[in-house]
Write a protein that holds these residues in place. Structure first.
Motif, PDB file in Angstrom:
ATOM      1  N   ARG A   1      32.251 -22.272  -3.400  1.00  0.00           N
ATOM      2  CA  ARG A   1      31.804 -21.621  -2.158  1.00  0.00           C
ATOM      3  C   ARG A   1      30.178 -21.996  -2.199  1.00  0.00           C
ATOM      4  NH1 ARG A   1      33.156 -15.648  -0.626  1.00  0.00           N
ATOM      5  NH2 ARG A   1      31.973 -15.490  -2.638  1.00  0.00           N
ATOM      6  N   SER A   2      29.441 -21.473  -3.236  1.00  0.00           N
ATOM      7  CA  SER A   2      27.949 -21.773  -3.204  1.00  0.00           C
ATOM      8  C   SER A   2      27.703 -23.465  -3.301  1.00  0.00           C
ATOM      9  CB  SER A   2      27.548 -21.179  -4.633  1.00  0.00           C
ATOM     10  OG  SER A   2      26.112 -21.476  -4.667  1.00  0.00           O
ATOM     11  N   SER A   3      28.271 -24.333  -3.880  1.00  0.00           N
ATOM     12  CA  SER A   3      28.194 -25.763  -3.811  1.00  0.00           C
ATOM     13  C   SER A   3      28.391 -26.174  -2.363  1.00  0.00           C
ATOM     14  CB  SER A   3      29.170 -26.456  -4.905  1.00  0.00           C
ATOM     15  OG  SER A   3      28.944 -27.626  -4.709  1.00  0.00           O
ATOM     16  N   LEU A   4      29.432 -25.592  -1.872  1.00  0.00           N
ATOM     17  CA  LEU A   4      29.858 -26.194  -0.550  1.00  0.00           C
ATOM     18  C   LEU A   4      28.658 -25.837   0.554  1.00  0.00           C
ATOM     19  CD1 LEU A   4      31.824 -27.422   1.401  1.00  0.00           C
ATOM     20  CD2 LEU A   4      32.918 -25.312   1.623  1.00  0.00           C
ATOM     21  N   ALA A   5      28.241 -24.555   0.231  1.00  0.00           N
ATOM     22  CA  ALA A   5      27.058 -23.812   1.225  1.00  0.00           C
ATOM     23  C   ALA A   5      25.870 -24.773   1.196  1.00  0.00           C
ATOM     24  CB  ALA A   5      27.067 -22.571   1.122  1.00  0.00           C
ATOM     25  N   GLN A   6      25.439 -25.124  -0.170  1.00  0.00           N
ATOM     26  CA  GLN A   6      24.317 -26.057  -0.477  1.00  0.00           C
ATOM     27  C   GLN A   6      24.557 -27.521   0.166  1.00  0.00           C
ATOM     28  OE1 GLN A   6      23.836 -26.081  -4.673  1.00  0.00           O
ATOM     29  NE2 GLN A   6      23.387 -23.915  -4.669  1.00  0.00           N
ATOM     30  N   GLU A   7      25.801 -28.126  -0.008  1.00  0.00           N
ATOM     31  CA  GLU A   7      26.138 -29.083   0.473  1.00  0.00           C
ATOM     32  C   GLU A   7      25.925 -29.322   2.002  1.00  0.00           C
ATOM     33  OE1 GLU A   7      29.971 -30.678  -1.108  1.00  0.00           O
ATOM     34  OE2 GLU A   7      29.101 -30.895  -3.028  1.00  0.00           O
ATOM     35  N   LEU A   8      26.433 -28.020   2.669  1.00  0.00           N
ATOM     36  CA  LEU A   8      26.349 -28.027   4.161  1.00  0.00           C
ATOM     37  C   LEU A   8      24.792 -27.849   4.759  1.00  0.00           C
ATOM     38  CD1 LEU A   8      29.485 -25.805   4.926  1.00  0.00           C
ATOM     39  CD2 LEU A   8      29.131 -28.235   5.507  1.00  0.00           C
ATOM     40  N   ASP A   9      24.124 -27.270   3.988  1.00  0.00           N
ATOM     41  CA  ASP A   9      22.845 -27.009   4.387  1.00  0.00           C
ATOM     42  C   ASP A   9      22.034 -28.215   4.068  1.00  0.00           C
ATOM     43  OD1 ASP A   9      22.929 -24.279   4.636  1.00  0.00           O
ATOM     44  OD2 ASP A   9      22.338 -23.554   2.705  1.00  0.00           O
ATOM     45  N   GLN A  10      22.354 -29.023   3.046  1.00  0.00           N
ATOM     46  CA  GLN A  10      21.404 -30.342   3.041  1.00  0.00           C
ATOM     47  C   GLN A  10      22.113 -31.334   3.930  1.00  0.00           C
ATOM     48  OE1 GLN A  10      19.281 -30.893   0.766  1.00  0.00           O
ATOM     49  NE2 GLN A  10      19.088 -33.079   1.858  1.00  0.00           N
ATOM     50  N   ALA A  11      23.243 -31.250   4.367  1.00  0.00           N
ATOM     51  CA  ALA A  11      23.881 -32.189   5.158  1.00  0.00           C
ATOM     52  C   ALA A  11      23.184 -32.013   6.585  1.00  0.00           C
ATOM     53  CB  ALA A  11      25.493 -32.169   5.452  1.00  0.00           C
ATOM     54  N   MET A  12      23.028 -30.695   7.002  1.00  0.00           N
ATOM     55  CA  MET A  12      22.559 -30.358   8.428  1.00  0.00           C
ATOM     56  C   MET A  12      21.287 -30.691   8.276  1.00  0.00           C
ATOM     57  SD  MET A  12      24.779 -29.082  10.252  1.00  0.00           S
ATOM     58  CE  MET A  12      23.887 -28.314  11.449  1.00  0.00           C
ATOM     59  N   LYS A  13      20.332 -30.451   7.256  1.00  0.00           N
ATOM     60  CA  LYS A  13      18.880 -30.682   6.966  1.00  0.00           C
ATOM     61  C   LYS A  13      18.896 -32.219   7.190  1.00  0.00           C
ATOM     62  CE  LYS A  13      14.937 -30.797   3.984  1.00  0.00           C
ATOM     63  NZ  LYS A  13      14.454 -30.221   2.513  1.00  0.00           N
ATOM     64  N   THR A  14      19.586 -32.966   6.584  1.00  0.00           N
ATOM     65  CA  THR A  14      19.523 -34.449   6.846  1.00  0.00           C
ATOM     66  C   THR A  14      19.973 -34.884   8.103  1.00  0.00           C
ATOM     67  OG1 THR A  14      20.388 -34.679   4.371  1.00  0.00           O
ATOM     68  CG2 THR A  14      20.713 -36.609   5.948  1.00  0.00           C
ATOM     69  N   VAL A  15      20.987 -34.442   8.791  1.00  0.00           N
ATOM     70  CA  VAL A  15      21.157 -34.639  10.345  1.00  0.00           C
ATOM     71  C   VAL A  15      20.073 -34.528  11.148  1.00  0.00           C
ATOM     72  CG1 VAL A  15      22.694 -34.076  12.203  1.00  0.00           C
ATOM     73  CG2 VAL A  15      23.705 -34.468   9.888  1.00  0.00           C
ATOM     74  N   HIS A  16      19.394 -33.297  10.891  1.00  0.00           N
ATOM     75  CA  HIS A  16      18.384 -32.746  11.525  1.00  0.00           C
ATOM     76  C   HIS A  16      17.135 -33.801  11.636  1.00  0.00           C
ATOM     77  CE1 HIS A  16      15.680 -30.146  13.965  1.00  0.00           C
ATOM     78  NE2 HIS A  16      14.816 -30.492  12.953  1.00  0.00           N
ATOM     79  N   GLU A  17      16.871 -34.244  10.220  1.00  0.00           N
ATOM     80  CA  GLU A  17      15.806 -35.064  10.066  1.00  0.00           C
ATOM     81  C   GLU A  17      16.195 -36.478  10.793  1.00  0.00           C
ATOM     82  OE1 GLU A  17      15.336 -35.430   5.667  1.00  0.00           O
ATOM     83  OE2 GLU A  17      14.306 -33.275   5.705  1.00  0.00           O
ATOM     84  N   ASP A  18      17.361 -36.948  10.571  1.00  0.00           N
ATOM     85  CA  ASP A  18      17.676 -38.189  11.291  1.00  0.00           C
ATOM     86  C   ASP A  18      17.541 -38.096  12.615  1.00  0.00           C
ATOM     87  OD1 ASP A  18      18.146 -38.933   8.677  1.00  0.00           O
ATOM     88  OD2 ASP A  18      20.475 -38.882   8.677  1.00  0.00           O
ATOM     89  N   PHE A  19      18.080 -36.988  13.379  1.00  0.00           N
ATOM     90  CA  PHE A  19      17.847 -36.729  14.708  1.00  0.00           C
ATOM     91  C   PHE A  19      16.395 -36.929  15.059  1.00  0.00           C
ATOM     92  CE2 PHE A  19      17.417 -34.202  18.552  1.00  0.00           C
ATOM     93  CZ  PHE A  19      18.297 -35.061  19.568  1.00  0.00           C
ATOM     94  N   GLY A  20      15.600 -36.229  14.411  1.00  0.00           N
ATOM     95  CA  GLY A  20      14.346 -36.561  14.695  1.00  0.00           C
ATOM     96  C   GLY A  20      13.780 -38.044  14.810  1.00  0.00           C
ATOM     97  N   GLU A  21      13.933 -38.535  13.860  1.00  0.00           N
ATOM     98  CA  GLU A  21      13.626 -39.941  13.686  1.00  0.00           C
ATOM     99  C   GLU A  21      14.068 -40.870  14.617  1.00  0.00           C
ATOM    100  OE1 GLU A  21      14.555 -41.142   9.804  1.00  0.00           O
ATOM    101  OE2 GLU A  21      13.454 -39.908   8.556  1.00  0.00           O
ATOM    102  N   VAL A  22      15.316 -40.551  14.975  1.00  0.00           N
ATOM    103  CA  VAL A  22      15.859 -41.398  16.353  1.00  0.00           C
ATOM    104  C   VAL A  22      14.968 -40.987  17.732  1.00  0.00           C
ATOM    105  CG1 VAL A  22      18.066 -41.771  17.658  1.00  0.00           C
ATOM    106  CG2 VAL A  22      18.128 -41.720  15.002  1.00  0.00           C
ATOM    107  N   ARG A  23      14.965 -39.641  17.569  1.00  0.00           N
ATOM    108  CA  ARG A  23      14.166 -39.312  18.913  1.00  0.00           C
ATOM    109  C   ARG A  23      12.964 -39.980  19.039  1.00  0.00           C
ATOM    110  NH1 ARG A  23      13.487 -32.919  19.817  1.00  0.00           N
ATOM    111  NH2 ARG A  23      12.155 -33.351  17.720  1.00  0.00           N
TER     112      ARG A  23
END
Length: 439
Positions: free
Chosen positions: A309-331
């Protein structure tokens, strides 16, 4: 010496070996004498030897004498001691890797039969060890090599154990510490798993047969659906090589190999190895260890779930951070790539203003003209004329009659007024005077 390796084995001898044999009679004081063919008697003796369990599977110790090797690679020799001698043959296929010399004391395994063509009693050897090895150890090595050559130990056929077994079959003695230890470990580690005991002997002359039968019974019970199993444990406590010997029996090895359920072998102590260990899908050093390796612990699974569960939470946080960064770059890239539309917007506003002014200038006179035309059209509307007291003369078909001269006396006509129509009959005509334009 001729090679008897391809010699044909006949079927089981008749109860009466003399049946069907030619009977020769001669005159003598004691009556007729019965005689038989040499081949029939030799065949009968051979059948006696081949069906005798003692000489069909036997270990013999003796000294190697008269050792020779044929061009085909077969070795012929004699095993001798102070009381007797046996002619022996070790065929090339059984003798691969086996080394021995003239004068050595050896322990040989095989079967005794009759080489019928020469009338020789012969020991057909399939395994040979130095005499100091001991019979049990030599038999263990012989069977180990035989079963390995047949593929019973092939790692590719070994099946993984289920992670969370629901029900486990156990083949062991119902008395003693082994069955109790397995139950205790299972209750402590993973209490939801059920155990099904197939009682059997684990020591003694009949033990191997009961162990093999217990494995077969557990497979049958599982297949029938009475108590579906996930795996089988065969278990026994420690002891001497003689005590553990049933688990070196060929019948037990083949029962494990034939099992459709994964088998865990837990025989003896950690340093004890049996043939059952080699055939089984997994080996446990002790019966208690077998219970430990087939199920997890509740505490370990809870910890594993927490870590997952801890590993999954970390992976989700990292995935969301990556998506946010990618969205900012695209914008940013979209903003940089967007065209400058402000001048176009001002031009559109100017054109809209001009269109409004043009419409105002163009449509105002048209509106006045439209009003005038509407008034004129209203004045020409027959309905308006009728509203001023006039009537419209129609023939019976509804067509307007425009001239009085077109009417005949007694002709039926229709008169349309503002509020409806009436029928009329022409009784008299009054022509217009062209000179005065009066009636």
């Amino acid at each position: 010496m001729n090679d008897p390796g391809s010699e044909h084995h006949e079927g089981t001898p008749q109860a009466d070996p003399t049946e069907g044999l030619p009977l020769y009679q001669q005159t003598s004081g004691i009556g007729p004498v019965r005689s038989y063919s040499v081949g029939r008697v030799a065949g009968y003796l051979r059948e006696l030897l081949d069906t005798d369990p003692l000489v069909a599977d036997i270990w013999i110790a003796g000294e190697v004498t008269s050792l020779t090797r044929s061009q085909a690679g077969h070795r012929y020799f004699t095993l001798a001691d102070e009381e007797g001698a046996l002619r022996c043959v070790l065929f090339r296929r059984e003798g691969l890797g086996v080394q021995f010399n003239q004068g050595e004391q050896v322990l040989a395994h095989g079967r005794i039969s009759l080489y019928r063509e020469r009338g020789d009693l012969q020991f057909y050897v399939d395994a040979l060890q130095p005499e100091g090895v001991g019979v049990l150890d030599a038999e263990f090595r012989r069977l180990l090599l035989q079963l390995e050559s047949e593929g019973l130990f092939d790692p590719a056929r070994k099946r993984p154990l289920p992670r969370y077994p629901r029900r486990i079959g156990v083949a062991t003695s119902p008395v003693g510490a082994v069955w109790h230890d397995i139950q205790s470990v299972l209750r402590r580690r993973w209490p939801i798993t059920e155990l099904l005991l197939a009682p059997c002997q684990v020591q003694g002359e009949d033990a191997a047969a009961t162990i093999a039968q217990a494995i077969a019974d557990l497979n049958q019970i599982s297949e029938e659906g009475t108590a579906p199993l996930d795996l089988i444990i065969i278990a026994r406590g420690g002891g001497s090589m003689e005590d553990l010997w049933p688990f070196n029996d060929e019948a037990v090895a083949r029962a494990i190999f034939a099992s459709r359920l994964p088998v865990v072998s837990a025989v003896g102590h950690e340093t004890d190895f049996t043939i059952a260990d080699y055939v089984a899908d997994a080996r446990a050093p002790t019966p208690s260890a077998a219970a430990e390796i087939v199920v997890p612990t509740v505490a370990a699974e809870e910890e594993r779930l927490r870590a997952a569960r801890s590993s999954l939470a970390q992976e989700l946080d990292q995935a969301m951070k990556t998506v946010h960064e990618d969205f900012g770059e695209v914008r940013v890239r979209l903003q940089e790539a967007a065209p400058d539309i402000e001048p176009l917007r001002r031009e559109v506003s100017r054109l809209q203003s001009q269109a409004g002014e043009y419409a105002a200038r163009t449509l105002a006179p048209l509106s006045t003209t439209l009003t005038t035309l509407r008034a004129r059209l209203a004045a020409l509307d027959p309905a308006a004329t009728l509203s001023r007291g006039y009537a419209l003369v129609l023939n019976t078909s509804g067509h307007p009659l425009l001239q009085a001269a077109s009417l005949q006396k007694n002709e039926q006509v229709r008169l349309r007024f503002q509020d409806g129509e009436v029928g009329a009959l022409i009784t008299e005509a009054f022509p217009k005077d062209p000179a005065t334009e009066a009636y």
